[in-house]
Design a protein around this motif. Structure first.
Motif, PDB file in Angstrom:
ATOM      1  N   LYS A 145      47.026  37.606  48.090  1.00 48.31           N
ATOM      2  CA  LYS A 145      47.946  38.602  48.655  1.00 48.31           C
ATOM      3  C   LYS A 145      49.113  38.894  47.707  1.00 48.31           C
ATOM      4  CE  LYS A 145      50.746  39.473  52.721  1.00 48.31           C
ATOM      5  NZ  LYS A 145      51.161  39.051  54.055  1.00 48.31           N
ATOM      6  N   ASP A 146      49.636  37.855  47.100  1.00 47.52           N
ATOM      7  CA  ASP A 146      50.762  38.040  46.181  1.00 47.52           C
ATOM      8  C   ASP A 146      50.347  38.818  44.935  1.00 47.52           C
ATOM      9  OD1 ASP A 146      52.399  36.683  47.895  1.00 47.52           O
ATOM     10  OD2 ASP A 146      52.058  34.741  46.930  1.00 47.52           O
ATOM     11  N   ALA A 147      49.088  38.611  44.519  1.00 51.83           N
ATOM     12  CA  ALA A 147      48.585  39.336  43.343  1.00 51.83           C
ATOM     13  C   ALA A 147      48.443  40.821  43.663  1.00 51.83           C
ATOM     14  CB  ALA A 147      47.242  38.763  42.907  1.00 51.83           C
ATOM     15  N   VAL A 148      48.107  41.125  44.912  1.00 49.60           N
ATOM     16  CA  VAL A 148      47.912  42.522  45.303  1.00 49.60           C
ATOM     17  C   VAL A 148      49.264  43.205  45.536  1.00 49.60           C
ATOM     18  CG1 VAL A 148      47.023  44.042  47.112  1.00 49.60           C
ATOM     19  CG2 VAL A 148      45.627  42.138  46.281  1.00 49.60           C
ATOM     20  N   LEU A 149      50.113  42.542  46.287  1.00 50.32           N
ATOM     21  CA  LEU A 149      51.363  43.197  46.706  1.00 50.32           C
ATOM     22  C   LEU A 149      52.514  42.966  45.732  1.00 50.32           C
ATOM     23  CD1 LEU A 149      51.314  42.361  50.517  1.00 50.32           C
ATOM     24  CD2 LEU A 149      50.647  44.501  49.416  1.00 50.32           C
ATOM     25  N   GLY A 150      52.342  41.981  44.851  1.00 49.38           N
ATOM     26  CA  GLY A 150      53.473  41.576  44.023  1.00 49.38           C
ATOM     27  C   GLY A 150      54.312  40.581  44.814  1.00 49.38           C
ATOM     28  N   ALA A 151      55.056  39.767  44.124  1.00 48.74           N
ATOM     29  CA  ALA A 151      55.848  38.756  44.823  1.00 48.74           C
ATOM     30  C   ALA A 151      56.903  38.199  43.890  1.00 48.74           C
ATOM     31  CB  ALA A 151      54.943  37.616  45.309  1.00 48.74           C
ATOM     32  N   PHE A 207      39.084  39.129  51.560  1.00 46.14           N
ATOM     33  CA  PHE A 207      39.118  40.319  50.707  1.00 46.14           C
ATOM     34  C   PHE A 207      38.431  40.064  49.376  1.00 46.14           C
ATOM     35  CE2 PHE A 207      42.884  40.567  53.396  1.00 46.14           C
ATOM     36  CZ  PHE A 207      42.793  41.859  53.880  1.00 46.14           C
ATOM     37  N   SER A 208      37.776  41.112  48.879  1.00 44.52           N
ATOM     38  CA  SER A 208      37.374  41.074  47.485  1.00 44.52           C
ATOM     39  C   SER A 208      38.022  42.269  46.813  1.00 44.52           C
ATOM     40  CB  SER A 208      35.860  41.100  47.344  1.00 44.52           C
ATOM     41  OG  SER A 208      35.358  42.283  47.921  1.00 44.52           O
ATOM     42  N   ARG A 209      38.018  42.271  45.491  1.00 43.66           N
ATOM     43  CA  ARG A 209      38.765  43.294  44.780  1.00 43.66           C
ATOM     44  C   ARG A 209      37.875  43.987  43.753  1.00 43.66           C
ATOM     45  NH1 ARG A 209      44.152  42.046  41.156  1.00 43.66           N
ATOM     46  NH2 ARG A 209      44.106  44.029  40.050  1.00 43.66           N
ATOM     47  N   ASP A 210      38.030  45.305  43.685  1.00 43.25           N
ATOM     48  CA  ASP A 210      37.309  46.060  42.660  1.00 43.25           C
ATOM     49  C   ASP A 210      38.331  47.017  42.055  1.00 43.25           C
ATOM     50  OD1 ASP A 210      35.563  47.450  41.085  1.00 43.25           O
ATOM     51  OD2 ASP A 210      34.656  48.570  42.730  1.00 43.25           O
ATOM     52  N   GLY A 211      38.880  46.649  40.918  1.00 45.02           N
ATOM     53  CA  GLY A 211      39.956  47.452  40.331  1.00 45.02           C
ATOM     54  C   GLY A 211      41.146  47.463  41.272  1.00 45.02           C
ATOM     55  N   ASP A 212      41.573  48.645  41.662  1.00 41.72           N
ATOM     56  CA  ASP A 212      42.715  48.738  42.568  1.00 41.72           C
ATOM     57  C   ASP A 212      42.295  48.835  44.030  1.00 41.72           C
ATOM     58  OD1 ASP A 212      44.468  48.466  40.546  1.00 41.72           O
ATOM     59  OD2 ASP A 212      45.124  50.547  40.460  1.00 41.72           O
ATOM     60  N   ILE A 236      45.721  44.009  53.700  1.00 44.85           N
ATOM     61  CA  ILE A 236      46.492  43.035  52.933  1.00 44.85           C
ATOM     62  C   ILE A 236      47.915  42.889  53.478  1.00 44.85           C
ATOM     63  CG2 ILE A 236      47.381  44.591  51.123  1.00 44.85           C
ATOM     64  CD1 ILE A 236      45.718  41.186  50.455  1.00 44.85           C
ATOM     65  N   ASP A 237      48.403  43.932  54.191  1.00 42.67           N
ATOM     66  CA  ASP A 237      49.750  43.782  54.769  1.00 42.67           C
ATOM     67  C   ASP A 237      49.759  44.046  56.270  1.00 42.67           C
ATOM     68  OD1 ASP A 237      49.292  46.447  54.598  1.00 42.67           O
ATOM     69  OD2 ASP A 237      51.235  46.980  53.739  1.00 42.67           O
ATOM     70  N   GLY A 238      48.914  43.336  57.000  1.00 35.28           N
ATOM     71  CA  GLY A 238      48.878  43.468  58.449  1.00 35.28           C
ATOM     72  C   GLY A 238      47.630  44.207  58.878  1.00 35.28           C
ATOM     73  N   SER A 239      47.369  44.230  60.197  1.00 34.86           N
ATOM     74  CA  SER A 239      46.109  44.831  60.619  1.00 34.86           C
ATOM     75  C   SER A 239      46.313  46.283  61.039  1.00 34.86           C
ATOM     76  CB  SER A 239      45.488  44.013  61.744  1.00 34.86           C
ATOM     77  OG  SER A 239      46.429  43.782  62.744  1.00 34.86           O
ATOM     78  N   GLN A 262      48.947  49.095  45.134  1.00 38.05           N
ATOM     79  CA  GLN A 262      49.878  50.203  44.905  1.00 38.05           C
ATOM     80  C   GLN A 262      50.682  49.899  43.655  1.00 38.05           C
ATOM     81  OE1 GLN A 262      49.687  52.576  47.435  1.00 38.05           O
ATOM     82  NE2 GLN A 262      48.122  51.199  48.268  1.00 38.05           N
ATOM     83  N   ARG A 263      50.419  50.663  42.612  1.00 41.73           N
ATOM     84  CA  ARG A 263      51.204  50.471  41.395  1.00 41.73           C
ATOM     85  C   ARG A 263      52.228  51.584  41.296  1.00 41.73           C
ATOM     86  NH1 ARG A 263      48.178  47.015  37.905  1.00 41.73           N
ATOM     87  NH2 ARG A 263      46.018  46.981  38.552  1.00 41.73           N
ATOM     88  N   LYS A 264      53.351  51.233  40.756  1.00 40.18           N
ATOM     89  CA  LYS A 264      54.414  52.222  40.595  1.00 40.18           C
ATOM     90  C   LYS A 264      53.947  53.364  39.708  1.00 40.18           C
ATOM     91  CE  LYS A 264      58.822  50.006  41.221  1.00 40.18           C
ATOM     92  NZ  LYS A 264      59.751  49.128  40.555  1.00 40.18           N
ATOM     93  N   GLY A 265      54.083  54.588  40.196  1.00 40.91           N
ATOM     94  CA  GLY A 265      53.786  55.742  39.357  1.00 40.91           C
ATOM     95  C   GLY A 265      52.319  55.938  39.052  1.00 40.91           C
ATOM     96  N   LYS A 266      51.448  55.244  39.774  1.00 41.96           N
ATOM     97  CA  LYS A 266      50.012  55.432  39.538  1.00 41.96           C
ATOM     98  C   LYS A 266      49.342  55.737  40.874  1.00 41.96           C
ATOM     99  CE  LYS A 266      49.054  52.800  35.417  1.00 41.96           C
ATOM    100  NZ  LYS A 266      48.266  51.765  34.796  1.00 41.96           N
ATOM    101  N   THR A 267      48.101  56.250  40.808  1.00 39.41           N
ATOM    102  CA  THR A 267      47.390  56.488  42.052  1.00 39.41           C
ATOM    103  C   THR A 267      47.138  55.151  42.721  1.00 39.41           C
ATOM    104  OG1 THR A 267      45.364  56.412  40.804  1.00 39.41           O
ATOM    105  CG2 THR A 267      46.246  58.595  41.311  1.00 39.41           C
ATOM    106  N   SER A 268      47.134  55.199  44.044  1.00 35.38           N
ATOM    107  CA  SER A 268      47.043  53.933  44.745  1.00 35.38           C
ATOM    108  C   SER A 268      45.610  53.654  45.171  1.00 35.38           C
ATOM    109  CB  SER A 268      47.949  53.971  45.961  1.00 35.38           C
ATOM    110  OG  SER A 268      47.624  55.104  46.726  1.00 35.38           O
ATOM    111  N   GLY A 269      45.313  52.394  45.307  1.00 36.18           N
ATOM    112  CA  GLY A 269      43.987  51.980  45.730  1.00 36.18           C
ATOM    113  C   GLY A 269      43.835  52.017  47.241  1.00 36.18           C
ATOM    114  N   ASP A 270      42.604  51.946  47.689  1.00 35.19           N
ATOM    115  CA  ASP A 270      42.299  51.973  49.118  1.00 35.19           C
ATOM    116  C   ASP A 270      41.588  50.677  49.510  1.00 35.19           C
ATOM    117  OD1 ASP A 270      43.213  54.640  49.225  1.00 35.19           O
ATOM    118  OD2 ASP A 270      41.250  55.322  48.483  1.00 35.19           O
ATOM    119  N   GLN A 271      41.478  50.504  50.825  1.00 30.63           N
ATOM    120  CA  GLN A 271      40.671  49.382  51.298  1.00 30.63           C
ATOM    121  C   GLN A 271      39.371  49.933  51.869  1.00 30.63           C
ATOM    122  OE1 GLN A 271      42.422  46.248  53.747  1.00 30.63           O
ATOM    123  NE2 GLN A 271      40.617  46.315  55.056  1.00 30.63           N
TER     124      GLN A 271
END
Lengths: 314, 88
Positions: A145-151, A207-212, A236-239, A262-271
């Motif tokens: 979770k911290d890797a996805v959201l930042g911490a 969760f598994s991850r594929d890019g963003d 990743i941040d609640g249901s 969600q990266r700053k200034g970039k397109t965001s990923g989906d679930q």
């Protein structure tokens, strides 16, 4: 005809070839000389460095058929301090120069020759004066979770000092964060080394991850699949409440927008939510009878596409 | 000393393409601390590798061996320099 102005020494002579030499012979001559005089193979040897610059400049002039014919016609421009040989005049050092006070790439040899060095330098070795501090590498395990959201985390350095580590969203295992000047202290006038924190991302059981993008598998019951449902699914941040359309099939992927990385200034990923239909654990005779009569009324072959396909099953 | 260069800047300075830098990273010949940028050490190392490959004709199998040996030599040199400092 070869120009022989004093400011432009004869490149043929420098490379030890003749004006009638083939292009391959010139290349070969340059290679032989470069192997001998490359500054990274002769660290600190100013003569070799000067020689390397000289042969590299000469090679710039006649190293390709194109440049050579220009040179032979006298149409060359005296390129000063350009090309491979002269790059450190542009403030761009040779590799060995970046490693003179110990660098990141030779840090792994630290301690290797202590015995040898001690035997040469004896006890004096412990009396160091001016030298820069060593870099230090720390390892840090972080949750998915911290890797996805930042911490933000805190680590304690060897010195006892606590350091706040800001983890940007979307990091991968192996990412190294640098903290300038937080390594071992230098001695005398030497500055401190850097601290590096290498991140190791723990796996998530959901969760598994594929890019963003993130993906989860959502088990649903047979009736939810047939009739549709609104189901609470973890993100990743609640249901969130996800609408499952009626008649959904196993393996269908539904998208929850904006719930990836969600990266700053970039397109965001989906679930993505991958549907897995779970059949009932226990089936009583009533249910079996109902399904039997239903399947007789609505005979349907989900493998229809295979019929007639030579690889298919009839 | 800690200036960082983007791949585009590296290409401007050295003429070495981003795809080549990515290849070097993939081969573990360089390991930049930050994604998509190189520091001065990485930059100089990239130039050395490219010179070995394209100018001197070293084959890719030999690159990691050369780097390993050079790094050992440079390490020893820095150690010896340190000892000299402490003796003086």
């Amino acid at each position: 005809m070869t120009p022989s102005a004093a400011s432009n020494p004869n490149p043929y002579k420098i490379l030890g070839v003749s004006t009638s030499s083939t292009q391959d012979a010139i290349k070969g001559a340059y290679r032989d000389l470069a192997k001998k005089y490359h500054p990274d193979l002769n660290p600190g040897n100013k003569e070799a460095e000067a020689k390397f610059k000289e042969i590299s400049s000469a090679y710039e002039l006649i190293g390709t058929a194109d440049s050579r014919s220009k040179f032979d016609r006298g149409e060359f421009e005296a390129k000063q301090n350009q090309g491979y040989g002269a790059r450190n005049t542009q403030g761009n050092p040779y590799y060995y120069q970046t490693q003179e006070d110990g660098g990141r790439y030779n840090y792994s040899f630290e301690g290797m020759d202590d015995e040898l060095l001690n035997s040469i330098f004896g006890r004096a070795r412990t009396k160091r004066s001016d030298f820069p501090g060593q870099d230090v590498l720390y390892q840090m395990d972080i949750d998915f979770k911290d890797a996805v959201l930042g911490a933000e985390r805190e680590i304690q350095l060897e010195s006892g000092k606590r350091l706040r580590v800001k983890i940007p969203p979307g990091v991968d295992s192996g990412t190294k964060l640098r903290f300038g000047g937080q390594g071992h202290p230098g001695a005398g006038k030497g500055g401190p080394g850097n601290a590096y924190v290498q991140l190791n991302v723990r796996r998530s059981s959901i969760f598994s991850r594929d890019g963003d993008n993130l993906e989860i598998e959502l088990p649903i019951s047979l009736s939810e699949a047939l009739l549709g449902a609104d189901i609470k699914v973890p993100t990743i941040d609640g249901s969130v409440l996800l609408h499952i359309p009626e008649g959904v099939g196993s393996g269908t992927r539904l998208r929850v927008k904006g719930k990836g990385i969600q990266r700053k200034g970039k397109t965001s990923g989906d679930q993505f939510v991958r549907i897995k239909i779970v059949t009932p654990k226990s089936v009583d005779s009533d249910f079996k009878a109902a399904v039997k009569s239903w399947s007789e009324r609505y005979a349907e072959n989900p493998r229809e596409a295979w019929i007639g396909n030579e690889e298919g099953v009839r | 000393m800690n200036k960082l260069y983007t791949f585009v800047e590296v290409t401007e300075i050295t003429g070495i393409e981003s795809s080549t830098i990515e290849l070097f990273i993939h081969q573990n010949w360089i390991s930049p601390v930050e994604k998509n940028s190189l520091d001065e050490e990485d930059l100089a190392r990239v130039q050395l590798i490219e010179e070995l490959r394209s100018r001197i004709g070293t084959n890719d199998e030999a690159i990691p061996i050369i780097l390993h040996l050079l790094d050992q030599v440079y390490h020893l040199r820095s150690q010896i320099r340190r000892q000299q400092c402490s003796l003086n």
